[in-house]
Design an enzyme around this catalytic site. Structure first.
Site, PDB file in Angstrom:
ATOM      1  N   GLY D 148       0.864  -1.073  -0.012  1.00  0.00           N
ATOM      2  CA  GLY D 148      -0.126   0.029  -0.031  1.00  0.00           C
ATOM      3  C   GLY D 148       0.888   1.244  -0.147  1.00  0.00           C
ATOM      4  N   CYS D 149       0.340   2.361  -0.276  1.00  0.00           N
ATOM      5  CA  CYS D 149       0.968   3.629  -0.217  1.00  0.00           C
ATOM      6  C   CYS D 149       1.563   4.017   1.082  1.00  0.00           C
ATOM      7  CB  CYS D 149      -0.010   4.772  -0.758  1.00  0.00           C
ATOM      8  SG  CYS D 149      -1.552   4.999  -0.004  1.00  0.00           S
TER       9      CYS D 149
END
Lengths: 344, 344, 344, 344
Positions: D148-149
């Site tokens: 994920g970011c």
């Protein structure tokens, strides 16, 4: 009517002071000085004042401050310390929005500001201006050294925990964010739309001038030495400070932190503890003198997270200055400060 | 105290009405309705109202409006026209911020809004709410159809020229720009930060619903049919409307256009003609009920350029609504509207 | 490989030139000069260049430009005109992004820029750099005076109408808007986040330096004198120019304006006529060398509205400069310019 | 050429994948699916793709994915887990940008996402896609569950400290901030310009779905259980993630933290450790696949502060996906990712 003078009115704290004082039922702004803009009408610089203010900036050398009951300094550091001693001696009451008298130890000031402090004697006398913590001392103060913007949010956020001896004072963390107006109205490339817009960054990580003020204030609240890691960030917006505060809960800390915060600020007109589960956002206080606070204990673990927001130009500067003035003069503390924040 | 009701309070015009009315010395907000949010406290939706407003939204079916002296409609189009007739019949005074009664000819309304107008009879009676132009009719109005945001800026900008027969009425051009709040508080992808941020675009060029209102209003002012090319644009900001207006000067137009504008608005508390050489910006009126206007004749040629700014939520909606209320009730027109704009 | 020099690389046109040229398959940036930043690494000023550019700024006096096949000037006005004559004489090819050689009549330049033009002889020789209009002259040019940002959008938008003699040339109107990067990378209070953010304003209405360039260019396209009212506006965003153009259709104008525009730009790789009913927005071309255009005839009346967008730093400056370089050197015109715009 | 399919192309990760893959020398996008937009041309939704992409969205039921060598999932959670098992069984290689296979323990996934995980068997096989940490496993992976970011920025920032056993793993703090594109391209009131603009807030403090991913990843890096307090914030901008990481140094930690970080990432093409004294900002990596990192030890105390930035849509999603694809297919890891960030 209280006669008010403002020294250094060309910055954002200056125009905010005017926005508030021009609508204050008991105050009358008599003089506002600026070396650079002397002779210029205020509403030429700040068109929001058209029709409500006929003043022009005057040169500080031209006098006018002598008649004032209260004088606000909205100047960069190292200006107030040269003029304030005379005013105080003459019996005028001074509210200094700059950092000149915030640190009780002038030597520490000199270390962080890199210049000699020319009136160190007043540092000890000056009352630190954060009403929710130092209200009783403000009443009779001759000189109020108003709390800085970051320090206001951070101290209001940590105070209930420190007063309750609920957290480890050796490893507090303050990860804060400010709108660009915190940098003042100065021509700097770094604060152009094209530089600070659409971007986010930390700054001053190695050491920010608000750090000694924060640690001094929190140590006073805790009654013992407090150590803080303070990281400010720049947000691509104009107004607002957001403090995200982390602390380790000690054994014996109160179980109900929500209740701890609500009781601490129950009688404070300008501190609003949000209901459990809510989180504040800076726009909720834009233009208002309010601090909104939430306390959270993520996953029920030992790290407590406090989030607090203020408008850096109001509760973090000019609104707090008016609040201090009201206290000093025995006026209702909320007078002239009943502005509702602007959403959206 | 005047008892006020608000229908449809969950949008931005609603929260602005509250911001102003909660501080209005003669008004008391008794009820605010919302179908979708009935039961919800207002300050849960709008945290800037915490501590100043204890109301909750009520379902319109639950009544409460009957007691109100004045009822504001801050609803999408096609809502007011269903309820207003009853209220008017009962003798309550109505200020409709929506578009439902702005066009005198219900057939034109139906053409632009694509739905049948169920109370066309009131269209003819409704008074168009733009005080600087229709003040005398507002005094006794039962129903005020408040001017739209773009139409307010455009009509205030063109009025002095049209009244003086100074320009060709067949080819007026209005190139306008609005902050995103003009689109209301609705979940639309196009108005996300990620879509409308950092971008600028025209919209509705082929035909915008404000066009017939603008042409109707300007024709009334001119006393003859006026044709306008109206191009609105979306600006990546929250508040503010900027109108850039172009017209061809006719032979015999007054030479001193600055003087023409200054005289036209000399007695208007909410229209501020800037000194020659100045130009307005939207932020100068953020949160205030003011329209700032400048008139320019570039290169001394025959095209006159008028620039005008308002806060679309204040002078373009809720502030103008309060102004109309003050006029209807014989109160000082500026009561509750003395808010100074927020700079920065 | 083509050896490229850049004079004045500390501004936004400079860093954009680097972004494009560092990825250009046939170009090699040999030297980039700056008086103020000589010795400083480029990636210290522009951290997006870390890892892709090892250059440091050099003082212009230290040479290095002599070896370059092409020299770009990304300087403020009144700089290029002092150095360019020598370079041209030496046989180097010059692309000047500044305004120094855009006006064929040096006297007009002197009137608008308020300074003597020291190499007026080159004004007549310089080829105006707007490839879609002047491509054939660019091929052999020694000196290209690259079109300005506003003029590029305005000329591309009006050209099809003027070439077709479709509109009245005496009353063209250009209502344009630019992101703040159009003002360059200079420390100005007016362009701070706190000043230009959350606001919209017109500027330069009385007379903007791009006006004579626009009228000169459009007159050349029309084959007769063209008069324009040009009003630029500042948008609170970084990149992008939006031109909203108004003209009165003449009798005999082509009926199908959409077709007129599509045919005019059918073979242009960097001009994209949108389908009928669409409107462009600036973000669609952010970072790309594209101009997107739409033509509309509101309400079927006689006023035609053209909207056009470019990225002011790419098609309005550095991208167009690379396009001109490609043309001058016989490379494919799109080489190094196949960057896709950044959405969101 | 590698045949690529994209499932769920209407979000921001989808358009970013296209921006990168359409310029990738070895990839060819064969099919892109969307239930809601089937039949619609991509460039109608994303005008930056005009002229570079003739594809239209297809309905996932219409096939086309079967021929693809690699399939990217850019879908909301709970979509990939229904389709991926079939693809993997058929021997196609899958890169899932969603959260469906990030947690090795499907029960934890079900707890955080509140829905049954229908292909838990693949959770154990899926390779976590963070090349700088899991590169060797990606080479042969059938299914990459892309990081994920927030987790990408946080893990890259903490990894050198954890690998060196330099910090206390029981009290890590991650105070992070994201642009609004992190919330995807969905119609939500909270993400309108009028709501998220000009404001800053924390969210998800009580528990954010990225927390278990972060703790799982850091625990793997540390070789022991790691506990993190993670507070994300929303920044009024479109792109960018900024992580501010705090940890307590242990006795025996390396003295030269700058050197520790530089050595750790010396061979990484996409991780850039800034020189001592510098701090990263999100705009420096806008549009690029780079992570810029700085390490600081404020006041020489025991709390180390790491700041790291990425573009959430590139290194935090689509760029990292292409990087993983390159690794899986034996291509140079930087192929198609040599985009220079856009400043300003």
């Amino acid at each position: 009517m209280i006669k008010v003078g403002i020294v250094g009115g060309t910055g954002y704290a200056g125009v905010e002071l005017l926005r508030l004082l021009l609508r204050h039922p008991q105050a009358s702004v008599a003089v506002i000085t600026s070396r650079g803009e002397a002779g210029q009408r205020l509403d030429a610089l700040f068109p929001n004042l058209r029709g409500v203010c006929d003043l022009a900036f005057t040169d500080p050398a031209d006098g006018g401050l002598d008649d004032c009951d209260v004088v606000f300094f909205a100047t960069p550091h190292n200006v107030a310390l040269k003029t304030v001693p005379d005013l105080v001696e003459r019996g005028q009451r001074v509210i200094d929005l700059s950092a000149d008298y915030r640190l009780r130890d002038a030597a520490v000031w000199e270390q962080w500001y890199g210049e000699p402090h020319t009136s160190p004697g007043l540092c000890a006398e000056a009352v630190y201006g954060l009403p929710e913590i130092t209200r009783s001392q403000i009443v009779d103060a001759r000189l109020v050294a108003l709390a800085g913007c970051y320090p206001t949010a951070i101290q209001l956020g940590f105070a209930p925990l420190l007063e309750a001896k609920a957290v480890d004072t050796s490893g507090l963390i303050a990860s804060c964010a400010s709108g660009v107006s915190g940098a003042g109205r100065q021509a700097k490339i770094a604060n152009l739309v094209t530089e600070a817009g659409e971007s986010f960054k930390a700054y001053g990580v190695a050491g920010h001038r608000h750090l000694p003020e924060i640690e001094q204030g929190l140590s006073a609240v805790a009654g013992s030495s407090v150590s803080v890691t303070f990281v400010p960030h720049l947000v691509p917006m104009t107004r607002g400070i957001h403090a995200t505060l982390f602390a380790q809960l000690e054994d014996g800390a109160p179980e109900d932190l929500q209740d701890l915060f609500e009781r601490r600020y129950a009688d404070e007109p300008f501190v609003d503890v949000l209901p459990a589960g809510s989180l504040p956002q800076t726009r909720s206080v834009r233009g208002a003198n309010t601090c909104q606070i939430a306390v959270t204990q993520p996953q029920g673990r030992d790290t407590v997270v406090v989030t607090a927001v203020i408008d850096n130009l109001v509760k973090g500067a000019s609104g707090q200055a008016v609040q201090a003035m009201n206290i000093m003069l025995g006026l209702p503390e909320t007078m002239g400060l009943e502005v509702i924040a602007l959403i959206p």
